[in-house]
Design an enzyme around this catalytic site. Structure first.
Site, PDB file in Angstrom:
ATOM      1  N   ASP A 123       8.256  13.387  10.048  1.00  7.66           N
ATOM      2  CA  ASP A 123       8.214  12.528   8.861  1.00  7.66           C
ATOM      3  C   ASP A 123       6.858  11.844   8.728  1.00  7.66           C
ATOM      4  O   ASP A 123       6.245  11.836   7.661  1.00  7.66           O
ATOM      5  CB  ASP A 123       9.311  11.472   8.948  1.00  7.66           C
ATOM      6  CG  ASP A 123       9.248  10.508   7.777  1.00  7.66           C
ATOM      7  OD1 ASP A 123       9.506  10.933   6.645  1.00  7.66           O
ATOM      8  OD2 ASP A 123       8.887   9.330   7.997  1.00  7.66           O
ATOM      9  N   CYS A 160      13.859  10.258   6.006  1.00  8.99           N
ATOM     10  CA  CYS A 160      13.020   9.219   5.410  1.00  8.99           C
ATOM     11  C   CYS A 160      12.220   9.790   4.240  1.00  8.99           C
ATOM     12  O   CYS A 160      11.530  10.796   4.400  1.00  8.99           O
ATOM     13  CB  CYS A 160      12.057   8.648   6.449  1.00  8.99           C
ATOM     14  SG  CYS A 160      12.881   7.740   7.762  1.00  8.99           S
ATOM     15  N   CYS A 206       9.553   8.887   2.758  1.00  7.60           N
ATOM     16  CA  CYS A 206       8.183   8.377   2.617  1.00  7.60           C
ATOM     17  C   CYS A 206       7.244   9.372   1.962  1.00  7.60           C
ATOM     18  O   CYS A 206       6.586   9.084   0.966  1.00  7.60           O
ATOM     19  CB  CYS A 206       7.629   8.011   3.979  1.00  7.60           C
ATOM     20  SG  CYS A 206       8.739   6.989   4.929  1.00  7.60           S
ATOM     21  N   ASP A 242     -13.541  16.150 -33.965  1.00  5.61           N
ATOM     22  CA  ASP A 242     -14.334  15.616 -35.060  1.00  5.61           C
ATOM     23  C   ASP A 242     -15.734  16.238 -34.961  1.00  5.61           C
ATOM     24  O   ASP A 242     -16.111  16.769 -33.912  1.00  5.61           O
ATOM     25  CB  ASP A 242     -14.402  14.092 -34.928  1.00  5.61           C
ATOM     26  CG  ASP A 242     -15.199  13.448 -36.047  1.00  5.61           C
ATOM     27  OD1 ASP A 242     -15.087  13.915 -37.189  1.00  5.61           O
ATOM     28  OD2 ASP A 242     -15.944  12.498 -35.761  1.00  5.61           O
ATOM     29  N   CYS A 271       6.749   0.002  -0.980  1.00  3.82           N
ATOM     30  CA  CYS A 271       6.409  -1.419  -1.058  1.00  3.82           C
ATOM     31  C   CYS A 271       6.579  -1.915  -2.487  1.00  3.82           C
ATOM     32  O   CYS A 271       7.166  -2.967  -2.745  1.00  3.82           O
ATOM     33  CB  CYS A 271       4.955  -1.652  -0.642  1.00  3.82           C
ATOM     34  SG  CYS A 271       4.557  -1.235   1.061  1.00  3.82           S
ATOM     35  N   THR A 284     -19.112  14.700 -36.539  1.00  2.00           N
ATOM     36  CA  THR A 284     -20.186  13.723 -36.362  1.00  2.00           C
ATOM     37  C   THR A 284     -19.894  12.783 -35.200  1.00  2.00           C
ATOM     38  O   THR A 284     -18.871  12.106 -35.164  1.00  2.00           O
ATOM     39  CB  THR A 284     -20.378  12.908 -37.649  1.00  2.00           C
ATOM     40  OG1 THR A 284     -20.587  13.803 -38.742  1.00  2.00           O
ATOM     41  CG2 THR A 284     -21.564  11.976 -37.526  1.00  2.00           C
ATOM     42  N   ASP A 308       0.796  -1.215   0.000  1.00  2.00           N
ATOM     43  CA  ASP A 308       0.000   0.000   0.000  1.00  2.00           C
ATOM     44  C   ASP A 308       0.835   1.274   0.000  1.00  2.00           C
ATOM     45  O   ASP A 308       0.408   2.311   0.487  1.00  2.00           O
ATOM     46  CB  ASP A 308      -0.982   0.013   1.173  1.00  2.00           C
ATOM     47  CG  ASP A 308      -0.302  -0.219   2.503  1.00  2.00           C
ATOM     48  OD1 ASP A 308       0.931  -0.231   2.542  1.00  2.00           O
ATOM     49  OD2 ASP A 308      -1.013  -0.393   3.506  1.00  2.00           O
ATOM     50  N   CYS A 309       2.034   1.204  -0.565  1.00  2.00           N
ATOM     51  CA  CYS A 309       2.811   2.429  -0.722  1.00  2.00           C
ATOM     52  C   CYS A 309       3.830   2.237  -1.839  1.00  2.00           C
ATOM     53  O   CYS A 309       4.101   1.126  -2.280  1.00  2.00           O
ATOM     54  CB  CYS A 309       3.529   2.787   0.566  1.00  2.00           C
ATOM     55  SG  CYS A 309       4.875   1.664   0.921  1.00  2.00           S
TER      56      CYS A 309
END
Length: 733
Positions: free
Chosen positions: A711, A384, A386, A428, A24, A430, A20-21
């Site tokens: 952080d 860090c 993150c 375009d 990862c 049509t 989830d990051c």
């Protein structure tokens, strides 16, 4: 003699649990890329997927590499299993990626609430251990140090394990590594209480980030959940409830008032107002009749409908949206790729900087070793990456999800970033600027009422599928004009259609063909010429050898075409029409909308004009819906397909406006600008806080726990700011 056979590389897609990051994803990519036979790897934490190009590498080998980091792996189409226990306990930095891996199963779509996950349990255990250590220290000061050390180990052991696993798989400079070094160093210099606090804050930040990441995935899952699980299948006189996922093409289903429509299809019986707001965001229901298309997930509000299924569950509008958004989230935006490269050098640089701060002042400036080692450890935590690493992918994922909910599909972060730079939109005519369906705009009765003229013409056109016939019949239905039976109706090639209605000989034809049977006066000719000048096709009704009426038919601009053009102009974007239609019709539409026109174009002509505009320094978006638009869509900086368009247009384009609104083009560009603004806010927050705390640490104002709080706080702020895009709405009034 035959040479050895060469196995073609295959691309396999997997679902990853606990990723989830961005960190990862990077960790998994590095580990899997080291497997012999793997040539290309792409992990997306926003989509929870892993794409691997390989030479028949067994699933078990890839699973082993991913599992060693604490994540789970399953083939695409299967639910991602819970991440391993080992991973869960990790404190990892999602940034780095692994910790999340851990039991982030709870963050996987469809899994249980976040507070039941192992990560949440670990965070709670660490918090309780820290509280217990504090109380023990107050009652028994002589063992307080050991109590805090035990509390520290509750959270640090999983982190250290993650650091070792990352190092073994090729990612030595991870957040876990920085955290482990800083915590061990703090214990050595006697700052055990602060080290334990740092670990707890880190775990809390990771938990919050995982929850936020799950919201982005849940947004897309919520879209998929719009489609009901069951449908009422009609077979003869019987109606039975069946799984919606098993509906076959051309099956007839019944949709009751208040029910969601379970499949894409065409109405074969009934008329009702359809609430499309769950899919399009439009609050006003649309009236749909026999022959009209309806989409899975929309709501039937009025009466019972019968619908013929036109797409299977895996290929309906909602499924295609989900698939396209997931694929888009798997591709990295230019800014994200730059930050990834930057982080490759940034994290080792932080280690070097921390070491220099810890060593140089004591050696060269007679500073205190304890003081400067403490500051060096704080710098490791401040550094860090993150918040910086997640700043772009989190915003891109949220924006792609928000756009998809409004029918704006973008095939990747690069497209989302690129839209903000558009300076010219080539449209375009049509099916893009117009509805793509000719409509009767004017009826002139000569010696008869308009209603009578319409009834006679409709009588001849019954059963015809010619676009002009369809237009006449649609107008008769709208005006509730009676349609009498016609006898001996027949088409006359190149001229029109004739027959007998009520005993009278009736002929509906072009002005030229009609002039062969009746006299067209100068006044009538002037009327016909006026309609032609307005880009309208004229049909003349002849009854018994005399002109009885005139019909003007034109493919009219979409209801929101003028508003869409106005919105683009207000954004400073140039507009041009590129069409294969005739000059007169194209210029009439262009004049109505106030845009420049290039008419009578072949597909290669459209592509040539796009390249000419680019040569003039324009950044061009080409919008179209047909096969003849495909070359120009591919040549443009950004190709945008209109929703009702062909599969060729949708496949060639970089983006798609699912619901065919011209206003959506301006909204798509607005979303791009909002997203890039969000990304730069995130980068400013992540780097700005680091700069502030770096300075305050060096001068001795802040220490270890404020550093990790900064952080973690920056990571949470950046993620929450990115999640604001999930609620994005266009700013037009």
């Amino acid at each position: 003699m035959k040479g050895p056979s060469v196995t073609e590389p295959v691309k396999t897609r997997y679902r990853v649990g606990g990723m989830d990051c961005a960190a990862c994803a990077a960790k998994i990519e590095t580990a899997v890329s080291r497997i012999p036979g793997v040539s290309e790897v792409g992990a997306s934490f926003t989509a929870g997927t892993l794409n691997v190009v390989h030479d028949a590498v067994p699933f078990a080998a890839i699973q082993r590499a991913v599992k060693s980091l604490g994540y789970s792996l399953a083939p695409d189409g299967a639910a991602a299993p819970a991440a391993t226990d080992r991973h869960d306990h990790a404190i990892h930095d999602h940034r780095d990626g692994d910790e999340h891996a851990g039991g982030e199963s709870h963050f996987q779509l469809g899994d249980g609430p976040w507070w039941k996950t192992r990560k949440a349990v670990l965070t709670l255990a660490c918090g309780l251990a820290l509280i217990a250590a504090y109380l023990i220290g107050r009652v028994l000061p002589e063992i307080g140090h050991w109590a805090f050390l035990a509390a520290l180990l509750v959270g640090l052991v999983p982190v250290a394990r993650r650091a070792v696993a990352g190092t073994m798989s090729g990612t030595p400079f991870s957040i876990e590594t920085l955290m482990t070094i800083a915590s061990v160093g703090a214990v050595i210099i006697g700052a055990t209480e602060e080290a334990a606090t740092v670990v707890l804050l880190f775990l809390v930040g990771e938990l919050l980030e995982g929850v936020a990441a799950s919201r982005a995935r849940a947004s897309i899952k919520g879209l998929a959940d719009l489609v009901p699980k069951t449908a009422l299948l009609v077979e003869g006189d019987k109606t039975s409830e069946v799984p919606a996922a098993g509906l076959a093409l051309n099956a007839i289903i019944m949709v009751r008032p208040g029910d969601r429509i379970p499949a894409d299809g065409d109405i074969v019986e009934g008329q009702s107002a359809i609430d499309e707001s769950p899919v399009t965001g439009e609050s006003v229901p649309k009236t749909k009749r026999v022959g009209d298309q309806v989409f899975a997930g929309t709501i039937n509000t009025d009466t019972v409908l019968k619908v013929r299924v036109t797409a299977t569950a895996s290929d309906n509008t909602i499924a295609r949206v989900v698939r396209l958004v997931e694929e888009a989230q798997e591709s990295k935006a230019p800014t994200a790729r730059f930050i990834d490269r930057f982080s490759t050098y940034y994290t080792p640089g932080v280690l070097v900087a921390g070491a220099l701060v810890a060593v140089v002042p004591p050696l060269l400036l007679s500073g205190s070793w304890d003081e400067w080692i403490y500051k060096g450890l704080a710098i490791l935590l401040i550094g860090c990456p993150c918040a910086l690493v997640i700043s772009t992918p989190a915003a891109i994922a949220a924006a792609l999800s928000a756009g998809a909910r409004r029918g704006l599909l973008l095939k990747g972060g690069a497209v989302l970033e690129g839209l903000r730079a558009i300076t010219m939109v080539a449209l375009d005519k049509t099916g893009t600027l117009t509805e793509g369906k000719p409509q009767v705009t004017d009826i002139v009765g000569i010696g008869r009422s308009e209603s009578k003229v319409l009834s006679l013409a409709a009588a001849l056109e019954i059963g015809s599928s010619h676009p002009l016939a369809v237009a006449v019949l649609a107008r008769a239905k709208t005006d509730k004009a009676a349609v009498p039976p016609a006898a001996s109706a027949k088409a006359i090639a190149g001229k029109g259609v004739s027959g007998k209605v009520g005993g009278e000989e009736v002929f509906l034809a072009s002005p030229g063909a009609a002039a062969e049977r009746a006299t067209i006066t100068p006044e009538l000719q002037a009327t016909i010429d006026g309609f032609n000048d307005a880009g309208k096709t004229v049909s003349v009704l002849v009854v018994g050898g005399e002109i009885a009426g005139i019909f003007a038919i034109r493919d009219e601009p979409r209801e929101d075409a003028l508003a869409g053009i106005t919105a683009l102009k207000a954004a400073g974007i140039g507009i041009v029409m590129l069409t294969g239609d005739n000059e007169r019709t194209a210029r009439a539409i262009g004049s109505t909308l106030g845009i420049d026109v290039h008419a009578g174009l072949l597909p290669e002509d459209k592509q040539r004009i796009v390249r000419e505009l680019q040569a003039q320094g324009q950044v061009v978006a080409k919008v179209g819906d047909g096969i003849n638009d495909a070359p120009a869509l591919a040549a443009a900086d950004i190709g945008i397909a209109m929703g009702g368009g062909t599969d060729v247009a949708l496949e060639t384009a970089d983006a798609a406006v699912l619901h065919g609104r011209v206003l959506d083009i301006a909204e798509m560009i607005e979303l791009s600008k909002a997203t890039m603004g969000n990304i730069w806010q995130n980068i400013a927050v992540s780097l700005g806080l680091k700069a502030i705390f770096l300075a305050t640490t060096i001068i001795g104002v802040t220490g270890l726990w404020p550093a990790i709080l900064a952080d973690t706080g920056a990571t949470v702020l950046v993620t929450l700011n990115a999640m604001r895009l999930l609620a994005w709405r266009p700013g037009r009034k």
